[in-house]
Enzyme design. Structure first.
Site, short mmCIF file in Angstrom:
data_model
loop_
_atom_site.label_atom_id
_atom_site.label_comp_id
_atom_site.label_asym_id
_atom_site.label_seq_id
_atom_site.Cartn_x
_atom_site.Cartn_y
_atom_site.Cartn_z
N ALA A 132 0.87 -1.18 0.00
CA ALA A 132 0.00 0.00 0.00
C ALA A 132 0.90 1.22 0.00
O ALA A 132 1.95 1.22 0.65
CB ALA A 132 -0.86 0.00 1.26
N ALA A 134 0.75 5.61 0.17
CA ALA A 134 -0.05 6.84 0.28
C ALA A 134 0.89 8.04 0.27
O ALA A 134 2.09 7.88 0.02
CB ALA A 134 -0.87 6.78 1.55
N SER A 135 0.34 9.22 0.51
CA SER A 135 1.13 10.44 0.32
C SER A 135 2.29 10.56 1.30
O SER A 135 3.29 11.19 1.00
CB SER A 135 0.24 11.66 0.41
OG SER A 135 -0.49 11.63 1.60
N GLN A 138 4.57 4.26 2.91
CA GLN A 138 4.09 3.03 2.28
C GLN A 138 4.34 1.85 3.22
O GLN A 138 5.15 1.94 4.15
CB GLN A 138 4.72 2.83 0.91
CG GLN A 138 6.19 2.52 0.88
CD GLN A 138 6.70 2.48 -0.56
OE1 GLN A 138 6.17 3.18 -1.43
NE2 GLN A 138 7.72 1.68 -0.81
N LYS A 153 5.97 0.02 8.02
CA LYS A 153 5.54 1.28 7.40
C LYS A 153 6.76 2.19 7.31
O LYS A 153 7.47 2.37 8.30
CB LYS A 153 4.47 1.91 8.29
CG LYS A 153 3.80 3.14 7.73
CD LYS A 153 2.56 3.47 8.55
CE LYS A 153 1.84 4.69 8.06
NZ LYS A 153 0.57 4.90 8.77
N ASP A 288 -9.16 8.66 12.28
CA ASP A 288 -9.14 8.48 10.83
C ASP A 288 -9.85 7.16 10.52
O ASP A 288 -9.26 6.22 10.00
CB ASP A 288 -7.68 8.47 10.35
CG ASP A 288 -7.56 8.71 8.85
OD1 ASP A 288 -8.59 9.03 8.23
OD2 ASP A 288 -6.45 8.58 8.31
N1 LIG Z 1 -0.42 -4.40 10.74
C1 LIG Z 1 -0.93 -4.53 9.53
N2 LIG Z 1 -1.34 -5.72 9.07
C2 LIG Z 1 -1.86 -5.87 7.84
N3 LIG Z 1 -2.01 -4.86 6.97
C3 LIG Z 1 -1.63 -3.63 7.36
C4 LIG Z 1 -1.08 -3.40 8.65
N4 LIG Z 1 -0.80 -2.08 8.75
C5 LIG Z 1 -1.16 -1.52 7.58
N5 LIG Z 1 -1.66 -2.44 6.73
C6 LIG Z 1 -2.18 -2.21 5.38
O1 LIG Z 1 -1.47 -1.15 4.78
C7 LIG Z 1 -2.34 -0.08 4.47
C8 LIG Z 1 -1.67 1.24 4.71
O2 LIG Z 1 -1.29 1.33 6.07
P1 LIG Z 1 -1.65 2.64 6.92
O3 LIG Z 1 -1.03 2.48 8.26
O4 LIG Z 1 -3.12 2.83 6.86
O5 LIG Z 1 -0.88 3.75 6.13
P2 LIG Z 1 -1.35 5.18 5.58
O6 LIG Z 1 -1.08 6.13 6.71
O7 LIG Z 1 -0.47 5.39 4.43
O8 LIG Z 1 -2.80 5.10 5.25
C9 LIG Z 1 -3.58 -0.30 5.34
O9 LIG Z 1 -4.71 0.24 4.72
C10 LIG Z 1 -3.63 -1.81 5.43
O10 LIG Z 1 -4.28 -2.35 4.32
#
Ligand SMILES: Nc1ncnc2c1ncn2[C@@H]1O[C@H](COP(=O)(O)OP(=O)(O)O)[C@@H](O)[C@H]1O
Ligand SMILES: [Mg+2]
Length: 518
Positions: A132, A134-135, A138, A153, A288
């Site tokens: 995934a 985003a801005s 990732q 992340k 959020d």
């Molecule tokens: N611990 C995790 N286990 C599984 N998938 C995750 C986890 N953390 C994040 N993701 C996946 O990664 C995506 C982006 O992570 P996120 O923390 O929401 O980042 P952003 O701040 O860029 O939105 C999430 O929408 C999810 O699908």
């Protein structure tokens, strides 16, 4: 000087992109802006692209997406200000997505090397392509040497510098707007950009996100309504966050809505009750709450991820909001009005009765209607209108709470079109009200009062000594009260302030006691 010049050049580019999307002075607003802005708007439309959306909010959203991460974040924050924006803007901006291509594996590996001091191969046995992007960051899936699967992340390279540059432009635009368009002062653009700046900068430190996750894990464990992934603190840094990997289906995945696979009603209920329990019972909430940040595992348990924005409510704000919701549930508009006045949110020159009657105009049409026809969102937007008529100063944390509640309700209604916000929230709100106003609430108030009393007692022994010293000084004629002030050559001023402090603290404690008993 050089920096200001670059900021100015960047501002011109921003203006250009906005003009191309007819978002500088949108054509719909030409009549309501000063002459200078009207002329500027007409000139800018010479360059406008064709076939643009008719919703000015969507046009602005598109322009912000083109302009990059800081603008996207800024637009997302702006979309939460239903109290100061036209609803079309709120609607258009709330669709703002930060779909950005991922950065390269090489860049991700370089960041890991810099932060960990070793190559990823030394600490991980697998490290996936980004799953995934985003801005701001990732996410990659990875396996630790001991076999545990984790989510990693990583902040975008140079994101701090880019954000700073773009934020500088927004500060410049806000300052110009306040100087050139005096009427814009009412909306406080400078203050708004400052707040957005702080919020964005907080998101740029993943250690804070780790702390936020750990804070929310307490209500998660206690309420058992939702779960929070475990944090692997020893792998984390400002630019990297490592958490337990959650195997499941994202609530944003279309599969969630397929018939027979998931119990959508139950998921919607968990989502809303988690949010309400966190905010009303713990005073801290995930701010959020969109589908992408929720995962449903094989046991249909709800997991929340992405703790970049955390909302907080002081005990008084928790009670304030719970009382409002409870008031609506009980159709007690006078009580809701009183709560607003007691909290000092509505200036006293307005009448409680008028305010209660305005609230009734929002609340009454809801009852007897099916849930499909009445969204909480609409109720809240109408509430915002009322708050404007009654000069109500909205507190930023409450605006954030209301925005998140709308966002959460949106998720629940998409999961379950018959979702009844009132029915689902009733048990949580009632429980919270019972706790606040029942014996437990009194005990909490008492504890708060006692902690004040404890502070008083701490200074008391010193004060007693001083009182004795003061009395002695007085009897020795060392204090002259005739000049309307106590003056002595032996520590009297110190003693006097301690007496005053002691007396005023006692008054506070006694007053709180009377208030609690009453
Ligand atoms: N611990 C995790 N286990 C599984 N998938 C995750 C986890 N953390 C994040 N993701 C996946 O990664 C995506 C982006 O992570 P996120 O923390 O929401 O980042 P952003 O701040 O860029 O939105 C999430 O929408 C999810 O699908
Ligand atoms: Mg997210």
């Amino acid at each position: 000087m050089k920096r200001t010049f670059y900021t100015f050049v960047r501002m011109i580019r921003t203006g250009w992109v906005l003009a191309r999307h007819d978002a500088l002075v949108p054509s719909e607003y030409t009549k309501s802006v000063p002459a200078v802005a009207r002329v500027l708007g007409s000139l800018s439309r010479i360059f406008t692209l064709r076939n643009l959306s008719v919703n000015p909010g969507e046009r602005l959203a598109l322009a912000l997406e083109k302009l990059g991460p800081a603008y996207i974040k800024f637009g997302q924050i702006l979309s939460t200000r239903g109290d100061m924006l036209d609803p079309v803007f709120v609607e258009g901006l709330s669709r703002l997505k930060d779909k950005v291509p991922p950065f390269s594996m090489k860049a991700a590996e370089d960041i890991i090397l810099k932060e960990w001091g070793v190559k990823w191969q030394d600490k991980l046995s697998t490290f996936s392509q980004p799953i995934a992007a985003a801005s701001i960051a990732q996410v990659h899936k990875a396996t630790l040497q001991n076999g545990e699967v984790v989510a990693i992340k990583i902040l975008r390279p140079n994101i701090h510098k880019r954000m700073r540059n773009d934020m500088d432009v927004l500060h410049m635009v806000a300052a110009i707007a306040e100087n050139l368009i005096p009427s814009s002062k009412r909306l406080g653009p400078k203050k708004f950009v400052e707040t957005a700046d702080r919020a964005v900068m907080l998101e740029l430190d993943l250690r804070l996100e780790a702390a936020a996750a750990s804070e929310l894990s307490e209500p998660a464990k206690e309420t058992r309504l939702f779960n929070v992934p475990e944090i692997h603190w020893n792998y984390g840094s400002k630019n990297i966050l490592v958490t337990e990997w959650i195997e499941g289906t994202s609530v944003s995945d279309k599969k969630i809505l397929e018939k027979g696979k998931f119990n959508q009603k139950e998921i919607a209920k968990k989502v809303m009750q988690s949010f309400l329990a966190c905010s009303f019972d713990y005073g801290v909430f995930h701010a959020d709450m969109h589908e992408g940040n929720m995962i449903i595992d094989a046991k249909e348990q709800l997991w929340l991820v992405d703790f970049g924005i955390l909302g907080r409510l002081a005990p008084a704000e928790q009670r304030f909001h719970a009382e409002i919701l409870y008031g609506f549930l009980m159709r007690d508009y006078t009580r809701i009005a009183e709560v607003h006045f007691e909290a000092g949110y509505v200036p006293t020159h307005h009448s409680i009765e008028d305010f209660a009657s305005a609230l009734r105009s929002v609340g009454e049409p809801i009852f007897g209607q099916t849930a499909e026809n009445v969204a909480m969102t609409k109720v809240l937007l109408q509430l915002f209108e009322i708050t404007e008529i009654f000069d109500m100063q909205m507190q930023p944390q409450l605006i954030m709470l209301q925005k998140t509640m709308m966002q959460t309700e949106g998720v629940c209604r998409r999961l379950d079109p018959e979702f009844d916000m009132w029915e689902i929230s009733r048990p949580v709100v009632e429980k919270s009200m019972k706790r606040e106003l029942g014996p437990q609430g009194r005990i909490n108030d008492l504890l708060r009062g006692l902690s004040k009393a404890r502070r008083t007692l701490e200074i008391l022994p010193g004060a007693t000594e001083d009182i004795a010293a003061l009395a002695k000084a007085w009897s020795n004629g060392e204090i002259d009260l005739s000049k309307n002030k106590a003056s002595t050559n032996k520590r009297p001023s110190n003693a006097s302030w301690k007496i005053i402090a002691m007396l005023s603290s006692t008054v506070v404690v006694v007053m709180s006691g009377i208030w609690m008993v009453g």
